[in-house]
Design a protein around this motif. Structure first.
Motif, PDB file in Angstrom:
ATOM      1  N   MET A 107      26.388 -20.341  -9.858  1.00  0.00           N
ATOM      2  CA  MET A 107      25.704 -21.044  -8.781  1.00  0.00           C
ATOM      3  C   MET A 107      24.538 -20.220  -8.263  1.00  0.00           C
ATOM      4  O   MET A 107      24.617 -19.011  -8.137  1.00  0.00           O
ATOM      5  N   THR A 108      23.428 -20.891  -7.965  1.00  0.00           N
ATOM      6  CA  THR A 108      22.277 -20.198  -7.400  1.00  0.00           C
ATOM      7  C   THR A 108      22.332 -20.161  -5.887  1.00  0.00           C
ATOM      8  O   THR A 108      21.610 -19.397  -5.254  1.00  0.00           O
ATOM      9  N   TYR A 109      23.169 -20.994  -5.291  1.00  0.00           N
ATOM     10  CA  TYR A 109      23.219 -21.058  -3.831  1.00  0.00           C
ATOM     11  C   TYR A 109      24.639 -21.347  -3.386  1.00  0.00           C
ATOM     12  O   TYR A 109      25.227 -22.358  -3.769  1.00  0.00           O
ATOM     13  N   ASP A 110      25.175 -20.423  -2.616  1.00  0.00           N
ATOM     14  CA  ASP A 110      26.499 -20.607  -2.025  1.00  0.00           C
ATOM     15  C   ASP A 110      26.295 -20.863  -0.539  1.00  0.00           C
ATOM     16  O   ASP A 110      25.886 -19.962   0.197  1.00  0.00           O
ATOM     17  N   PRO A 111      26.544 -22.100  -0.057  1.00  0.00           N
ATOM     18  CA  PRO A 111      26.265 -22.408   1.359  1.00  0.00           C
ATOM     19  C   PRO A 111      26.954 -21.454   2.328  1.00  0.00           C
ATOM     20  O   PRO A 111      26.358 -21.063   3.333  1.00  0.00           O
ATOM     21  N   ALA A 112      28.201 -21.077   2.041  1.00  0.00           N
ATOM     22  CA  ALA A 112      28.917 -20.196   2.963  1.00  0.00           C
ATOM     23  C   ALA A 112      28.296 -18.805   2.999  1.00  0.00           C
ATOM     24  O   ALA A 112      28.359 -18.108   4.014  1.00  0.00           O
ATOM     25  N   ALA A 113      27.675 -18.377   1.883  1.00  0.00           N
ATOM     26  CA  ALA A 113      27.094 -17.038   1.826  1.00  0.00           C
ATOM     27  C   ALA A 113      25.893 -16.894   2.747  1.00  0.00           C
ATOM     28  O   ALA A 113      25.497 -15.779   3.088  1.00  0.00           O
ATOM     29  N   ALA A 114      25.284 -18.007   3.158  1.00  0.00           N
ATOM     30  CA  ALA A 114      24.142 -17.955   4.063  1.00  0.00           C
ATOM     31  C   ALA A 114      24.558 -17.716   5.511  1.00  0.00           C
ATOM     32  O   ALA A 114      23.708 -17.476   6.372  1.00  0.00           O
ATOM     33  N   ASN A 115      25.841 -17.769   5.796  1.00  0.00           N
ATOM     34  CA  ASN A 115      26.362 -17.583   7.146  1.00  0.00           C
ATOM     35  C   ASN A 115      26.188 -16.120   7.567  1.00  0.00           C
ATOM     36  O   ASN A 115      26.767 -15.219   6.952  1.00  0.00           O
ATOM     37  N   PRO A 116      25.415 -15.831   8.606  1.00  0.00           N
ATOM     38  CA  PRO A 116      25.196 -14.433   9.014  1.00  0.00           C
ATOM     39  C   PRO A 116      26.460 -13.710   9.460  1.00  0.00           C
ATOM     40  O   PRO A 116      26.461 -12.473   9.541  1.00  0.00           O
ATOM     41  N   LEU A 117      27.533 -14.454   9.756  1.00  0.00           N
ATOM     42  CA  LEU A 117      28.789 -13.813  10.163  1.00  0.00           C
ATOM     43  C   LEU A 117      29.677 -13.468   8.969  1.00  0.00           C
ATOM     44  O   LEU A 117      30.726 -12.848   9.144  1.00  0.00           O
ATOM     45  N   GLY A 118      29.271 -13.842   7.770  1.00  0.00           N
ATOM     46  CA  GLY A 118      30.156 -13.800   6.616  1.00  0.00           C
ATOM     47  C   GLY A 118      30.738 -12.445   6.268  1.00  0.00           C
ATOM     48  O   GLY A 118      31.866 -12.365   5.789  1.00  0.00           O
ATOM     49  N   THR A 119      29.987 -11.373   6.483  1.00  0.00           N
ATOM     50  CA  THR A 119      30.477 -10.035   6.111  1.00  0.00           C
ATOM     51  C   THR A 119      30.852  -9.201   7.335  1.00  0.00           C
ATOM     52  O   THR A 119      31.053  -7.998   7.229  1.00  0.00           O
ATOM     53  N   ASN A 120      30.943  -9.850   8.484  1.00  0.00           N
ATOM     54  CA  ASN A 120      31.187  -9.139   9.733  1.00  0.00           C
ATOM     55  C   ASN A 120      32.665  -9.244  10.098  1.00  0.00           C
ATOM     56  O   ASN A 120      33.196 -10.350  10.226  1.00  0.00           O
ATOM     57  N   PRO A 121      33.370  -8.123  10.283  1.00  0.00           N
ATOM     58  CA  PRO A 121      34.799  -8.193  10.626  1.00  0.00           C
ATOM     59  C   PRO A 121      35.058  -8.742  12.020  1.00  0.00           C
ATOM     60  O   PRO A 121      36.165  -9.183  12.327  1.00  0.00           O
ATOM     61  N   LEU A 122      34.069  -8.705  12.910  1.00  0.00           N
ATOM     62  CA  LEU A 122      34.167  -9.287  14.249  1.00  0.00           C
ATOM     63  C   LEU A 122      35.438  -8.830  14.970  1.00  0.00           C
ATOM     64  O   LEU A 122      36.226  -9.629  15.469  1.00  0.00           O
ATOM     65  N   ALA A 123      35.609  -7.528  14.998  1.00  0.00           N
ATOM     66  CA  ALA A 123      36.791  -6.942  15.630  1.00  0.00           C
ATOM     67  C   ALA A 123      36.450  -6.001  16.780  1.00  0.00           C
ATOM     68  O   ALA A 123      37.319  -5.702  17.594  1.00  0.00           O
ATOM     69  N   THR A 124      35.198  -5.543  16.856  1.00  0.00           N
ATOM     70  CA  THR A 124      34.824  -4.530  17.848  1.00  0.00           C
ATOM     71  C   THR A 124      33.556  -4.959  18.592  1.00  0.00           C
ATOM     72  O   THR A 124      32.890  -5.937  18.219  1.00  0.00           O
ATOM     73  N   ARG A 125      33.217  -4.186  19.615  1.00  0.00           N
ATOM     74  CA  ARG A 125      31.996  -4.464  20.365  1.00  0.00           C
ATOM     75  C   ARG A 125      30.765  -4.332  19.474  1.00  0.00           C
ATOM     76  O   ARG A 125      29.845  -5.155  19.543  1.00  0.00           O
ATOM     77  N   SER A 126      30.744  -3.315  18.636  1.00  0.00           N
ATOM     78  CA  SER A 126      29.590  -3.138  17.751  1.00  0.00           C
ATOM     79  C   SER A 126      29.495  -4.276  16.748  1.00  0.00           C
ATOM     80  O   SER A 126      28.389  -4.683  16.360  1.00  0.00           O
ATOM     81  N   ASP A 127      30.639  -4.814  16.315  1.00  0.00           N
ATOM     82  CA  ASP A 127      30.617  -5.978  15.419  1.00  0.00           C
ATOM     83  C   ASP A 127      29.970  -7.172  16.115  1.00  0.00           C
ATOM     84  O   ASP A 127      29.172  -7.902  15.521  1.00  0.00           O
ATOM     85  N   MET A 128      30.326  -7.367  17.380  1.00  0.00           N
ATOM     86  CA  MET A 128      29.756  -8.494  18.109  1.00  0.00           C
ATOM     87  C   MET A 128      28.275  -8.268  18.388  1.00  0.00           C
ATOM     88  O   MET A 128      27.471  -9.212  18.342  1.00  0.00           O
ATOM     89  N   GLN A 129      27.879  -7.034  18.654  1.00  0.00           N
ATOM     90  CA  GLN A 129      26.458  -6.727  18.824  1.00  0.00           C
ATOM     91  C   GLN A 129      25.692  -7.034  17.544  1.00  0.00           C
ATOM     92  O   GLN A 129      24.598  -7.620  17.581  1.00  0.00           O
ATOM     93  N   ARG A 130      26.268  -6.647  16.423  1.00  0.00           N
ATOM     94  CA  ARG A 130      25.627  -6.945  15.142  1.00  0.00           C
ATOM     95  C   ARG A 130      25.516  -8.448  14.937  1.00  0.00           C
ATOM     96  O   ARG A 130      24.503  -8.965  14.450  1.00  0.00           O
ATOM     97  N   ALA A 131      26.546  -9.184  15.335  1.00  0.00           N
ATOM     98  CA  ALA A 131      26.574 -10.631  15.109  1.00  0.00           C
ATOM     99  C   ALA A 131      25.440 -11.328  15.845  1.00  0.00           C
ATOM    100  O   ALA A 131      24.786 -12.227  15.291  1.00  0.00           O
ATOM    101  N   VAL A 132      25.207 -10.963  17.090  1.00  0.00           N
ATOM    102  CA  VAL A 132      24.174 -11.663  17.857  1.00  0.00           C
ATOM    103  C   VAL A 132      22.797 -11.419  17.253  1.00  0.00           C
ATOM    104  O   VAL A 132      21.954 -12.337  17.190  1.00  0.00           O
TER     105      VAL A 132
END
Length: 617
Positions: free
Chosen positions: A1-26
């Motif tokens: 596949m040349t395009y994976d729709p889910a891979a375009a999600n900016p949160l996809g590689t973020n563990p979203l477990a800490t304050r720095s994770d949330m800072q990165r997410a925004v």
């Protein structure tokens, strides 16, 4: 596949477990917007689709809504490299002589909504967007805010928007008529019901606007202002948290219900606002878990376009489910979830470990929204009666279905002339010509008795339906008593589950039953002894109708009912367990007695949502 729709999600590689994770997410979510800032930086135009308001207001929406996350991020010490864009944009957008002028507010206007985000940012980080302005730009901004606030705002959560502008004016030392602030604070009190629950105006609906608007704004107010209203907002949030936590499954998914779901993880805004207000409505570990698990639930969803810009839609890009006030910038109200970034890393929201999700062990009745929250193997199903929205597109699907699920969402219909092919998940549809159809839009009566719901409704003036909804986890039972003067076709649906390509799913239809087995889920509906014979159908629903899965299967029961009285009884099961077909599916609940149900309805309390004063017809 040349395009994976889910891979375009900016949160996809973020563990979203800490304050720095949330800072990165925004920041990761904001950066895709950078190419779309206009030359004068006052507008952000993301695509050519329109909302009902003018293009300048839509472009302001794209510009302003990220401030709900960016301001807390900077207030908490985060480095945002583009405040100069916002200072320039504000200067140009409020300058009547600049080509990118936002346009003057003249009456109820979408600009009023977006100025609340600007007011919040001015109150929280004036050094970023006020101090850099020239004296002329400051005068223009003050004049713009003062002009806007003199008009009447919509009779709902919009009243908070003028209050937020007023908080900013206070912080900046700009004089204004404070009687208007007091007026709106008083009028907002009229929307309060009890036990932490509000209405969003004098309407029969109690949805996510209660947590991500009424409580969200109230809790911010309580952090910025010390008065009796602030105390009330905090007390009400303490009570509301005890109920609202039941709207979330163990995986972090919330209950998709009502309008404006394209705001997505704004649904975590209430938990975020508790942190901002330093209000431990639940143990901090539980609040943190509810907030971060919800963000993590979104991380694998194809919710953005290929450039990482949030789409209109829910689980995937989908204009069909939107409201006419959704522009391409609307989804950025999702940034409300980032409010905890304003509190320091030493705050207990950040230092307390997440509490593992608490399982909902038994059904929990919620009288005010007219729901019974039912556990379903880690997911949550809400049986629902008593709400309506007859003013907005797909209001019936968003408010008046019999059941809503954190895992299976709900579907909107795509063709009002396709009775044979409709999804009708968690609905009972009627047709008198085999083409057009009617479903429950509103209730003449709705009552909650114990864990049972009763409602009375009419798809046509000459047809009366009484409906009972009963939890029997992981099943639920529905009984309908229908009185009609003419013959009608009926279709009743279970839950929609994801459909695979290549006809890989198992579909089963028989007299009195239908089920579907997908890659991970089982969904079925079985008759429990109706007064007419019903045929099962495993419906391949129209694409892009469900909020979570773009292609779905819905088990249905269909029958023609004669004039007179008809009783329809069924049980519905949907679980993330493909082996359920040989397990739970073989053990349906007992058939309820109609006389006992009638007695139950007479004993119940009226659903609070039904009691809205001055509602529209």
């Amino acid at each position: 596949m040349t395009y994976d729709p889910a891979a375009a999600n900016p949160l996809g590689t973020n563990p979203l477990a800490t304050r720095s994770d949330m800072q990165r997410a925004v920041i990761d979510l904001f950066n895709p917007l950078l190419p779309y800032f206009s030359q004068g930086k006052a507008r952000v135009r993301l695509d050519a689709a329109a909302a009902h308001f003018d293009r300048a207001a839509a472009d302001l929406e794209g510009f302003a809504r990220p401030l709900w996350g960016l301001a807390p991020f900077s207030a908490g010490g985060g480095h945002f490299a583009h405040w100069d864009r916002y200072a320039d944009g504000i200067a140009n957008g409020t300058d009547p002589n600049h080509p990118e002028y936002w346009g003057a507010v003249n009456g109820r206007d979408q600009r009023m909504v977006e100025l609340a985000a600007l007011g919040f940012a001015l109150a929280l980080v004036p050094e970023k967007i006020w101090d850099p302005l020239s004296p002329r730009a400051r005068n223009n901004l003050a004049a713009y805010l003062l002009h806007a606030r003199q008009f009447d705002y919509a009779d709902n959560n919009w009243k908070f928007f003028r209050i937020f502008v007023d908080v900013a004016l206070d912080r900046l030392g700009i004089e204004y008529d404070r009687s208007l602030t007091r007026q709106y604070l008083s009028e907002l009190e009229g929307f309060y019901i009890a036990d932490g629950w509000y209405r969003d105006g004098n309407v029969r609906r109690i949805d996510h606007y209660i947590p991500f608007a009424m409580h969200f704004y109230g809790l911010i107010y309580s952090r910025l202002i010390e008065d009796d209203y602030a105390k009330r907002y905090r007390e009400r949030a303490l009570a509301f948290a005890q109920d609202f936590r039941h709207w979330f499954g163990q995986d972090g998914a919330t209950l998709p219900f009502g309008r404006s779901l394209t705001y997505r993880f704004a649904c975590a805004g209430f938990w975020s606002a508790l942190a901002f207000a330093d209000l431990e409505a639940l143990p901090w570990g539980e609040i943190k878990g509810l907030c971060l698990r919800h963000l993590r639930w979104w991380a694998d969803k194809p919710m953005t376009h290929r450039d990482g810009v949030l789409s209109i839609g829910y689980g995937y890009p989908n204009l069909l489910m939107s409201e006419n006030y959704n522009s391409a910038g609307s989804p950025y109200w999702a940034f409300k979830a980032f409010l905890p970034l304003a509190v320091g890393e030493g705050h207990p929201f950040w230092t307390t470990p997440e509490t593992p999700p608490a399982a909902l062990d038994e059904a929990v009745p919620l009288r005010h929204p007219g729901m019974v929250m039912m556990p379903c193997q880690g997911d949550v199903v809400a049986l629902s009666s008593g709400q309506e929205n007859r003013q907005m597109r797909f209001g019936s699907e968003k408010y008046a279905k019999f059941a809503y699920s954190t895992r299976y969402g709900f579907s909107v219909e795509s063709d009002e002339r396709a009775f044979a092919g409709g999804a009708f998940d968690s609905m009972l549809a009627f047709s008198d010509d085999g083409i057009h159809y009617r479903v429950r839009e509103s209730n003449d009566e709705a009552r909650l008795a114990g864990n049972g719901l009763y409602s009375k409704w009419s798809p046509w003036p000459d047809v009366v339906v009484e409906t009972w909804l009963l939890p029997s986890a992981p099943w639920h039972v529905r009984v309908h008593r229908i009185t009609t003067a003419r013959e009608l076709e009926t279709a009743e649906g279970g839950f929609a589950i994801a459909r695979r390509d290549f006809e890989a799913d198992t579909l089963f239809s028989a007299p009195g039953a239908a089920h579907a087995i997908g890659a991970e889920d089982f969904s079925g509906i079985c008759d429990l002894g109706s007064s007419v014979a019903r045929e099962g159908l495993a419906q391949k629903a129209p694409p892009n109708t469900n909020l979570i899965a773009a292609k779905t299967l819905v088990p249905q029961l269909r029958a023609t009912i004669p004039p007179g009285e008809t009783i329809l009884r069924c049980a519905v099961l949907a679980v993330r367990d493909t082996s359920a077909v040989s397990g739970e599916w073989t053990r349906p609940p007992a058939v309820p007695d109609i006389d006992a149900l009638c007695a139950l309805a007479g004993q119940g309390e009226s659903v609070s949502a039904m009691d809205a004063p001055g509602r529209m017809p």
